[in-house]
Write an enzyme that holds these catalytic residues in place. Structure first.
Site, short mmCIF file in Angstrom:
data_model
loop_
_atom_site.label_atom_id
_atom_site.label_comp_id
_atom_site.label_asym_id
_atom_site.label_seq_id
_atom_site.Cartn_x
_atom_site.Cartn_y
_atom_site.Cartn_z
N GLY A 9 0.83 -1.20 0.00
CA GLY A 9 0.00 0.00 0.00
C GLY A 9 0.86 1.24 0.00
CB CYS A 10 0.20 4.64 1.30
SG CYS A 10 1.08 6.19 1.59
CG PHE A 11 5.96 4.80 -0.67
CD1 PHE A 11 5.50 6.05 -0.28
CD2 PHE A 11 6.52 4.69 -1.94
CE1 PHE A 11 5.60 7.15 -1.12
CE2 PHE A 11 6.62 5.79 -2.79
CZ PHE A 11 6.18 7.03 -2.36
CD1 TRP A 12 5.06 8.49 2.17
CD2 TRP A 12 3.03 9.31 2.64
NE1 TRP A 12 4.82 9.52 1.30
CE2 TRP A 12 3.58 10.06 1.57
CE3 TRP A 12 1.77 9.64 3.12
CZ2 TRP A 12 2.91 11.11 0.98
CZ3 TRP A 12 1.10 10.69 2.52
CH2 TRP A 12 1.67 11.41 1.47
#
Length: 156
Positions: A9-12
């Site tokens: 998912g979102c890499f953050w």
């Protein structure tokens, strides 16, 4: 040092989870698994480059095992969602393990099989387990994004 690469998912948020693991010496977010050379965030967001938002994890195998990293990967996203995590939709948000050698491949496949057998998820696990490709580092403002903003996670 060794390298592991994961997309969840979102890499953050994925980066933030791995940065907390003792034995992880560095992380960087970027794009991998696609066809465009040196993609930008804007290009990846079109869902046309084939890249996944991913985290490259540098770690000391004497302090943390690849199996431990796999556990962090499985625990920090829903591996039953194809091409999405929560509100983020597109192939760039797919669940994938990009292995760097045959040992990582075997460990990833075994951990996926254990998770499937455990019954922890009612739906099938759709995580791809594929060879690592060129990793393109994301723009500087994406690196340690949550940490720079005083946030611990962006859990869904």
């Amino acid at each position: 040092m060794a390298i592991a690469t994961f997309a969840a998912g979102c890499f953050w948020g994925v980066e933030a989870a791995f940065r907390q693991v003792p034995g992880v010496t560095a992380t960087r977010v970027g794009y991998t698994g696609g066809t465009t050379t040196n993609p930008t965030y804007k290009q990846v967001c079109t869902d046309r480059t084939g890249h996944a938002e991913a985290v490259e994890v540098s770690y000391d195998p004497a302090r943390v095992s690849y199996d431990d990293l796999l556990r962090v990967f499985w625990e920090n996203h829903d591996p039953t969602q194809r091409n999405r995590q929560g509100p983020d939709i597109g192939t760039q948000y797919r669940s994938a393990i990009f292995y760097h050698d045959s040992e990582q491949e075997a460990a990833a496949r075994a951990s996926k099989e254990r998770l499937e057998r455990s019954g922890a998820h009612k739906r099938p696990i759709v995580t791809e387990i594929v060879p690592a490709q060129t990793f393109y580092q994301a723009e500087d403002y994406h690196q340690q994004y949550l940490e720079k903003r005083g946030l611990a996670t962006c859990r869904i």
